[in-house]
Design a protein around this motif. Structure first.
Motif, PDB file in Angstrom:
ATOM      1  N   ILE A  44       0.837  -1.202   0.000  1.00 27.60           N
ATOM      2  CA  ILE A  44       0.000   0.000   0.000  1.00 27.60           C
ATOM      3  C   ILE A  44       0.872   1.252   0.000  1.00 27.60           C
ATOM      4  CG2 ILE A  44      -0.309   0.001   2.512  1.00 27.60           C
ATOM      5  CD1 ILE A  44      -2.863   1.180  -0.148  1.00 27.60           C
ATOM      6  N   ASP A  45       2.002   1.196   0.675  1.00 32.06           N
ATOM      7  CA  ASP A  45       2.890   2.365   0.713  1.00 32.06           C
ATOM      8  C   ASP A  45       3.506   2.675  -0.644  1.00 32.06           C
ATOM      9  OD1 ASP A  45       2.413   2.871   3.410  1.00 32.06           O
ATOM     10  OD2 ASP A  45       3.996   1.477   4.038  1.00 32.06           O
ATOM     11  N   THR A  46       3.810   1.640  -1.440  1.00 30.50           N
ATOM     12  CA  THR A  46       4.413   1.889  -2.749  1.00 30.50           C
ATOM     13  C   THR A  46       3.394   2.375  -3.775  1.00 30.50           C
ATOM     14  OG1 THR A  46       4.178  -0.422  -3.465  1.00 30.50           O
ATOM     15  CG2 THR A  46       6.262   0.197  -2.404  1.00 30.50           C
ATOM     16  N   VAL A  47       2.120   2.071  -3.581  1.00 33.68           N
ATOM     17  CA  VAL A  47       1.096   2.499  -4.541  1.00 33.68           C
ATOM     18  C   VAL A  47       0.337   3.745  -4.088  1.00 33.68           C
ATOM     19  CG1 VAL A  47       0.829   0.155  -5.425  1.00 33.68           C
ATOM     20  CG2 VAL A  47      -0.743   0.982  -3.666  1.00 33.68           C
ATOM     21  N   ARG A  48       0.515   4.151  -2.864  1.00 33.28           N
ATOM     22  CA  ARG A  48      -0.228   5.307  -2.327  1.00 33.28           C
ATOM     23  C   ARG A  48      -0.105   6.567  -3.186  1.00 33.28           C
ATOM     24  NH1 ARG A  48      -1.488   5.351   3.310  1.00 33.28           N
ATOM     25  NH2 ARG A  48      -0.268   3.667   3.106  1.00 33.28           N
ATOM     26  N   PRO A  49       1.106   6.926  -3.689  1.00 31.66           N
ATOM     27  CA  PRO A  49       1.190   8.153  -4.499  1.00 31.66           C
ATOM     28  C   PRO A  49       0.272   8.134  -5.724  1.00 31.66           C
ATOM     29  CG  PRO A  49       3.385   7.431  -3.869  1.00 31.66           C
ATOM     30  CD  PRO A  49       2.435   6.340  -3.451  1.00 31.66           C
ATOM     31  N   ILE A  50       0.154   6.985  -6.377  1.00 31.91           N
ATOM     32  CA  ILE A  50      -0.728   6.881  -7.548  1.00 31.91           C
ATOM     33  C   ILE A  50      -2.188   6.924  -7.112  1.00 31.91           C
ATOM     34  CG2 ILE A  50      -1.407   5.412  -9.495  1.00 31.91           C
ATOM     35  CD1 ILE A  50       1.352   6.684  -9.830  1.00 31.91           C
ATOM     36  N   LEU A  51      -2.502   6.265  -6.007  1.00 30.63           N
ATOM     37  CA  LEU A  51      -3.873   6.294  -5.496  1.00 30.63           C
ATOM     38  C   LEU A  51      -4.278   7.724  -5.135  1.00 30.63           C
ATOM     39  CD1 LEU A  51      -3.878   3.109  -3.226  1.00 30.63           C
ATOM     40  CD2 LEU A  51      -5.011   3.397  -5.439  1.00 30.63           C
ATOM     41  N   GLU A  52      -3.368   8.465  -4.539  1.00 34.07           N
ATOM     42  CA  GLU A  52      -3.674   9.846  -4.146  1.00 34.07           C
ATOM     43  C   GLU A  52      -3.882  10.756  -5.353  1.00 34.07           C
ATOM     44  OE1 GLU A  52      -0.451  10.735  -1.474  1.00 34.07           O
ATOM     45  OE2 GLU A  52      -1.469   9.742   0.212  1.00 34.07           O
ATOM     46  N   LYS A  53      -3.277  10.411  -6.489  1.00 36.75           N
ATOM     47  CA  LYS A  53      -3.474  11.200  -7.714  1.00 36.75           C
ATOM     48  C   LYS A  53      -4.737  10.768  -8.462  1.00 36.75           C
ATOM     49  CE  LYS A  53       1.440  11.913  -8.297  1.00 36.75           C
ATOM     50  NZ  LYS A  53       2.655  11.464  -8.955  1.00 36.75           N
ATOM     51  N   CYS A  54      -5.407   9.744  -7.960  1.00 41.51           N
ATOM     52  CA  CYS A  54      -6.625   9.205  -8.574  1.00 41.51           C
ATOM     53  C   CYS A  54      -6.393   8.723 -10.006  1.00 41.51           C
ATOM     54  CB  CYS A  54      -7.767  10.215  -8.521  1.00 41.51           C
ATOM     55  SG  CYS A  54      -8.294  10.586  -6.838  1.00 41.51           S
TER      56      CYS A  54
ATOM     57  N   PHE B 165      -9.536   3.971 -14.517  1.00 41.86           N
ATOM     58  CA  PHE B 165      -8.123   4.183 -14.834  1.00 41.86           C
ATOM     59  C   PHE B 165      -8.027   5.459 -15.653  1.00 41.86           C
ATOM     60  CE2 PHE B 165      -4.393   3.287 -17.673  1.00 41.86           C
ATOM     61  CZ  PHE B 165      -3.423   3.440 -16.686  1.00 41.86           C
ATOM     62  N   ARG B 166      -7.316   6.456 -15.122  1.00 47.23           N
ATOM     63  CA  ARG B 166      -7.161   7.752 -15.793  1.00 47.23           C
ATOM     64  C   ARG B 166      -5.669   8.056 -15.974  1.00 47.23           C
ATOM     65  NH1 ARG B 166     -11.382  10.958 -12.090  1.00 47.23           N
ATOM     66  NH2 ARG B 166      -9.695  10.548 -10.654  1.00 47.23           N
ATOM     67  N   PRO B 167      -5.087   7.582 -17.060  1.00 45.77           N
ATOM     68  CA  PRO B 167      -3.645   7.767 -17.254  1.00 45.77           C
ATOM     69  C   PRO B 167      -3.224   9.228 -17.387  1.00 45.77           C
ATOM     70  CG  PRO B 167      -4.660   6.831 -19.217  1.00 45.77           C
ATOM     71  CD  PRO B 167      -5.705   6.840 -18.161  1.00 45.77           C
ATOM     72  N   ALA B 168      -4.130  10.118 -17.766  1.00 48.77           N
ATOM     73  CA  ALA B 168      -3.776  11.532 -17.893  1.00 48.77           C
ATOM     74  C   ALA B 168      -3.425  12.142 -16.538  1.00 48.77           C
ATOM     75  CB  ALA B 168      -4.918  12.310 -18.541  1.00 48.77           C
ATOM     76  N   GLN B 169      -3.840  11.503 -15.452  1.00 46.28           N
ATOM     77  CA  GLN B 169      -3.539  12.005 -14.116  1.00 46.28           C
ATOM     78  C   GLN B 169      -2.080  11.767 -13.727  1.00 46.28           C
ATOM     79  OE1 GLN B 169      -6.550  13.707 -14.160  1.00 46.28           O
ATOM     80  NE2 GLN B 169      -6.231  13.598 -11.981  1.00 46.28           N
ATOM     81  N   LEU B 170      -1.393  10.888 -14.459  1.00 50.50           N
ATOM     82  CA  LEU B 170       0.029  10.663 -14.192  1.00 50.50           C
ATOM     83  C   LEU B 170       0.814  11.923 -14.524  1.00 50.50           C
ATOM     84  CD1 LEU B 170       0.712   7.105 -15.630  1.00 50.50           C
ATOM     85  CD2 LEU B 170       0.958   7.808 -13.262  1.00 50.50           C
TER      86      LEU B 170
END
Length: 193
Positions: A101-111, A129-134
């Protein structure tokens, strides 16, 4: 071994409608669950003796039943699916290993990737899945790691095992710059999921 497993414990977590759906669509009964689970464990034991590099990610009933349900309790096909799951994880260890969960949290927080709280009208989980949010501080590998983490959690949910899930890919706000920024080799990994 099958006689020591309480079928009511295995099916815990399913509402009455999903129990009926599993019976009708997956040919699932408490007896069949117990018998098929024992047969799948036997195949795993036999395969593990012959292939010492094969290690189950998890050995819980709920995890193994996910593969049986995905193949309508055809033990041979469920075992092949389990092997494919294992091969994917070995082949793409750089994406899978060490995912928490710690390694994926940054992506989760960006939705970039998220699961809706409610299910659709057919009981399926909805994943967006919204790749534009990356942003440029993240990579496609980070997004894939997050998606794999989420899918691993979802297959442990018995309601999702029976009803499935839908992935909605929202490409709004995608620009050519973003598309060119994506690592094509990682995009092909996503297609293997």
């Amino acid at each position: 071994m099958a006689a020591n497993v309480d079928p009511r414990w295995i099916s815990s977590g399913l509402c009455e409608a999903s129990i009926e759906k599993a019976r009708v669509e997956l040919n699932e009964t408490p007896e069949r669950r117990v018998e098929s689970l024992a047969a799948l464990r036997e195949k795993i034991r036999d395969h593990s003796v012959e292939n010492t590099e094969f290690t189950l990610v998890k050995d819980t009933d709920v995890f193994l039943i996910a593969f049986l349900r995905a193949r309508k309790y055809d033990v041979d096909r469920a075992f092949k699916l389990l092997l494919n799951y294992h091969v994917f994880r070995v082949k793409h260890a750089d994406v899978v290993v060490g995912t928490t969960i710690d390694t994926v949290r940054p992506i989760l927080e960006k939705c970039v990737t998220n699961v809706f709280g409610d299910r659709d009208s057919q009981g399926r989980r909805m994943i967006m899945f919204r790749p534009a949010q990356l942003d440029t501080g993240s990579s496609m590998q980070d997004a894939l790691r997050t998606l794999i983490y989420m899918l691993d959690r979802l297959i442990e949910d018995e309601e999702t095992q029976v009803n499935g899930f839908v992935v909605v890919q929202n490409f709004a706000e995608m620009t050519m710059t973003k598309i060119l920024w994506f690592d094509r080799s990682r995009t092909s990994v996503a297609m293997e999921l």
